[in-house]
Scaffold this motif. Structure first.
Motif, PDB file in Angstrom:
ATOM      1  N   PHE A  25      -8.932  37.472  46.124  1.00 24.96           N
ATOM      2  CA  PHE A  25      -9.167  38.335  46.301  1.00 24.96           C
ATOM      3  C   PHE A  25      -9.620  39.713  45.436  1.00 24.96           C
ATOM      4  CE2 PHE A  25      -9.634  42.767  49.052  1.00 24.96           C
ATOM      5  CZ  PHE A  25     -10.586  42.124  49.802  1.00 24.96           C
ATOM      6  N   GLU A  26      -8.828  40.283  44.958  1.00 20.40           N
ATOM      7  CA  GLU A  26      -9.264  41.275  43.782  1.00 20.40           C
ATOM      8  C   GLU A  26     -10.061  40.538  42.813  1.00 20.40           C
ATOM      9  OE1 GLU A  26      -5.606  42.166  40.920  1.00 20.40           O
ATOM     10  OE2 GLU A  26      -5.502  43.877  42.834  1.00 20.40           O
ATOM     11  N   LEU A  27     -10.288  39.128  42.384  1.00 22.61           N
ATOM     12  CA  LEU A  27     -11.178  38.520  42.080  1.00 22.61           C
ATOM     13  C   LEU A  27     -12.376  38.394  42.375  1.00 22.61           C
ATOM     14  CD1 LEU A  27      -9.099  35.390  39.721  1.00 22.61           C
ATOM     15  CD2 LEU A  27     -10.138  37.753  39.239  1.00 22.61           C
ATOM     16  N   ASP A  28     -12.332  37.898  43.842  1.00 21.06           N
ATOM     17  CA  ASP A  28     -13.530  38.197  44.215  1.00 21.06           C
ATOM     18  C   ASP A  28     -14.279  40.125  45.015  1.00 21.06           C
ATOM     19  OD1 ASP A  28     -13.277  35.506  45.629  1.00 21.06           O
ATOM     20  OD2 ASP A  28     -12.026  35.663  46.807  1.00 21.06           O
ATOM     21  N   LEU A  29     -13.551  40.363  44.963  1.00 26.02           N
ATOM     22  CA  LEU A  29     -13.482  41.652  45.300  1.00 26.02           C
ATOM     23  C   LEU A  29     -14.641  42.543  44.069  1.00 26.02           C
ATOM     24  CD1 LEU A  29     -13.770  44.688  46.531  1.00 26.02           C
ATOM     25  CD2 LEU A  29     -11.790  45.341  45.447  1.00 26.02           C
ATOM     26  N   LYS A  30     -13.945  42.195  42.448  1.00 24.68           N
ATOM     27  CA  LYS A  30     -14.968  42.282  41.194  1.00 24.68           C
ATOM     28  C   LYS A  30     -15.874  41.434  41.129  1.00 24.68           C
ATOM     29  CE  LYS A  30     -10.492  43.106  38.391  1.00 24.68           C
ATOM     30  NZ  LYS A  30      -9.499  42.634  37.089  1.00 24.68           N
TER      31      LYS A  30
END
Length: 361
Positions: free
Chosen positions: A331-336
């Motif tokens: 999710f963090e990667l998707d958010l970035k």
């Protein structure tokens, strides 16, 4: 500071001194105040001291919102003005003391608000086909990430024998520590009075759980009314049909209840605090790992892996933690990635606007 008559009425909806101080500090005294009890796309039902209003946003509030999470949600306190019989305009949304959210289904790096200004999360699981401790830990993580107190409710206990129920409750207590646990049946009324005694007037309880576990029926049982429509029991799958299609806030003498559509997916967001609280035993063990950035998957001298090998940590608990931690990282990667796309899109718009301006001269 004493609450006036209006505040005393709104107190049953969860109104408090902090909200009143914010209202005065931001010069919202000239507007009415209410709480969003249901939402249907861009229309809201707001409950006030004078009744319920069909409300919509003023244009400025709508256009200044950067995303959907800036718009009102069920549980929000809002300032509003009446413009017609039972119709009102929402002028401001008060700050939220808590926000229960999950990963938005099918949307890159986005969250979906379940409800706001919640005090407790009632995690409902039926003891038949729905029972799943891994899923239970997911709901616990949502509660812990939102800084709200979880309460576990095992429903439909009339469908199993006492010996089987005791076994299931022992499994929950073994995996989940220091969380209130209730076993209830809406049909036979087993455990209902005990659960009612846990509820407090003026506090808000959000019901969390899959479709068909009996959340809407539980609301009807607790309130002694038929606020929520419920489905017939399917003989083939031993559960009620999914009925709730939107969020509803219900006020009754023992508190405030928010029902939710059953969630097929309980996606984990980037909030690491929720996982750390749910799996606090693993977090404590991790302090003894050799490497500070240990992933607890294949490193040597990993205290977590050592605990599994020596029987100090349940493997199923560990496996569920690793699965959710990977989801959080994704999710963090998707958010970035989403933020990068938004930034690139903004740059493109500015470049096009600049080119159009230059072409005029």
């Amino acid at each position: 500071m004493c609450l006036n008559r209006m505040e005393m009425i709104l107190e049953n909806l969860g109104y408090n001194k902090v909200l009143e101080e914010y209202r005065k500090a931001h010069h919202l005294d000239s507007f009415g105040i209410g709480r969003v009890i249901s939402q249907h796309k861009d229309r809201y039902t707001v409950k006030t001291e004078d009744g319920e209003f069909d409300a919509e946003l003023i244009g400025n509030l709508r256009f200044t919102a950067t995303n959907k999470n800036d718009l009102p949600a069920v549980g929000d306190w809002v300032s509003l003005s009446e413009y017609d019989e039972n119709k009102a305009l929402i002028h401001a949304v008060f700050p939220r003391k808590s926000t229960v959210e999950r990963k938005a289904v099918g949307k890159l790096g986005q969250t979906q608000i379940i409800a706001t200004n919640i005090d407790f999360g009632l995690i409902v699981q039926s003891v038949n086909r729905d029972f799943n401790i891994n899923r239970l830990e997911r709901y616990l993580t949502i509660c812990n990430a939102s800084k709200i107190e979880p309460i576990i409710v095992l429903s439909k206990v009339d469908l199993i024998e006492n010996q089987q129920l005791e076994k299931l409750m022992a499994q929950v207590k073994d995996r989940v520590k220091n969380v209130p646990l209730f076993a209830i049946s809406n049909q036979s009324q087993i455990g209902i009075e005990k659960l009612k005694s846990k509820l407090t007037k003026g506090k808000t309880y959000c019901l969390l759980g899959s479709s068909g576990v009996g959340k809407s029926t539980l609301i009807n049982t607790l309130t002694g009314t038929h606020f929520m429509e419920t489905g017939e029991i399917s003989q083939s799958i031993d559960r009620g049909r999914h009925i709730t299609s939107h969020r509803e806030l219900i006020v009754f003498e023992n508190g405030i209840l928010i029902d939710n559509p059953g969630m097929r997916e309980v996606g984990i967001t980037h909030n690491s605090d929720g996982l750390a609280t749910t799996f606090d035993a693993i977090q404590i063990m991790a302090k003894d790992c050799k490497y500070s950035d240990c992933t607890h998957t294949n490193e040597k001298k990993c205290a977590v892996l050592d605990a599994i090998n020596h029987g100090g940590l349940d493997f199923d608990t560990y496996a569920n933690f690793i699965k959710m931690e990977k989801e959080r990282m994704h999710f963090e990667l998707d958010l970035k990635e989403r933020k990068k796309k938004d930034k690139d899109f903004g740059k493109m718009i500015k470049r096009v606007q600049k080119e159009r301006k230059n072409n005029k001269y």
